[in-house]
Design a protein around this motif. Structure first.
Motif, short mmCIF file in Angstrom:
data_model
loop_
_atom_site.label_atom_id
_atom_site.label_comp_id
_atom_site.label_asym_id
_atom_site.label_seq_id
_atom_site.Cartn_x
_atom_site.Cartn_y
_atom_site.Cartn_z
N ILE A 1 0.82 -1.22 0.00
CA ILE A 1 0.00 0.00 0.00
C ILE A 1 0.85 1.27 0.00
N PRO A 2 1.96 1.34 0.78
CA PRO A 2 2.78 2.57 0.72
C PRO A 2 3.26 2.91 -0.68
N VAL A 3 3.52 1.90 -1.50
CA VAL A 3 3.93 2.16 -2.87
C VAL A 3 2.77 2.73 -3.67
N TYR A 4 1.58 2.17 -3.45
CA TYR A 4 0.39 2.63 -4.18
C TYR A 4 0.04 4.08 -3.84
N ILE A 5 0.19 4.44 -2.57
CA ILE A 5 -0.18 5.80 -2.16
C ILE A 5 1.02 6.74 -2.17
N SER A 6 2.13 6.27 -2.74
CA SER A 6 3.33 7.10 -2.92
C SER A 6 3.88 7.63 -1.59
N ARG B 1 -4.03 4.88 6.46
CA ARG B 1 -3.23 5.60 5.47
C ARG B 1 -3.87 5.53 4.09
N LEU B 2 -4.42 4.37 3.76
CA LEU B 2 -5.10 4.23 2.48
C LEU B 2 -6.38 5.06 2.45
N TYR B 3 -7.09 5.08 3.57
CA TYR B 3 -8.32 5.89 3.64
C TYR B 3 -8.00 7.38 3.48
N LYS B 4 -6.93 7.82 4.13
CA LYS B 4 -6.53 9.23 4.02
C LYS B 4 -6.18 9.57 2.57
N LEU C 1 -7.30 8.04 -0.17
CA LEU C 1 -8.53 8.06 -0.96
C LEU C 1 -9.37 9.30 -0.66
N LYS C 2 -9.35 9.71 0.60
CA LYS C 2 -10.11 10.91 0.99
C LYS C 2 -9.51 12.15 0.35
N ASP C 3 -8.19 12.24 0.36
CA ASP C 3 -7.53 13.39 -0.27
C ASP C 3 -7.77 13.42 -1.78
N GLN C 4 -7.93 12.24 -2.36
CA GLN C 4 -8.21 12.15 -3.79
C GLN C 4 -9.68 12.40 -4.11
N GLY C 5 -10.49 12.53 -3.07
CA GLY C 5 -11.91 12.72 -3.27
C GLY C 5 -12.65 11.47 -3.67
#
Length: 203
Positions: free
Chosen positions: A53-58, A128-131, A133-137
């Protein structure tokens, strides 16, 4: 022919029954191990995907547990299938495969304890993934966070349960196989000793 085990005679079936039961148990355990090893491998693959997941969310590279689990997965599967579980098994390779499963359980438990006990909740991959996705809207409902947390917990439980059961069954097979090898070596030594003593008696 190898000598009859001590304490048995032509009418004593207990020794033969023990051996037959052991072979039956080994056959059942090996058949179960084939399925369970595939299940635990799937569980580890899901865990590896979650650790990416850290790679996916940069947010950088995955933690050290990913590389350790990946190495154990590769080595364990190579040894398990090279050990020929459907034919004549190579016991040392099966020992390595069982050890890899056990170490995987241990590392997963350590990772579980570290993530949920030692580190802050904000470091959980689900948060972290939720944050992200939330930042991405792409997500804003608290339900999404709960779903991600549930998935994270289920993946960890799946790995612990799958690897734990797989190790228990596979290790039982390995122990039975080791006992059979030991008994075979003892019979061979006894037969060799009897053969060496026979000419002396004739003289």
């Amino acid at each position: 022919m190898p000598p009859r085990p001590a304490g048995t005679d032509g009418s004593d079936w207990s020794y033969r029954e023990v051996i037959e039961d052991r072979y039956k148990r080994m056959a059942v355990n090996m058949s179960a191990s084939l399925l369970l090893h595939q299940i635990q491998s799937l569980a580890v693959v899901l865990k590896l995907a979650w650790l990416c997941i850290p790679v996916y969310i940069s947010e950088g590279n995955p933690n050290q547990f990913l590389w350790a689990l990946l190495a154990l997965l590769v080595v364990g599967n190579v040894c398990f299938y090279l050990g020929k579980p459907r034919g004549r098994c190579v016991l040392p390779l099966m020992k390595v495969a069982a050890s890899c499963v056990l170490i995987t359980v241990s590392l997963t438990f350590i990772s579980f304890w570290k993530m949920y006990v030692m580190e802050p909740k904000t470091s959980l991959y689900s948060r972290r993934l939720y944050k992200f996705l939330k930042d991405q809207g792409r997500a804003s409902s608290p339900t999404t966070l709960e779903v991600l947390k549930t998935v994270e917990g289920l993946v960890d439980v799946f790995v612990l349960a799958g690897c734990g059961v797989c190790f228990f069954v596979l290790n039982n097979w390995v122990k039975d196989a080791m006992e059979l090898v030991k008994e075979r070596e003892q019979r061979n030594k006894a037969a060799a000793g009897s053969a060496a003593a026979a000419p002396k008696k004739k003289r």
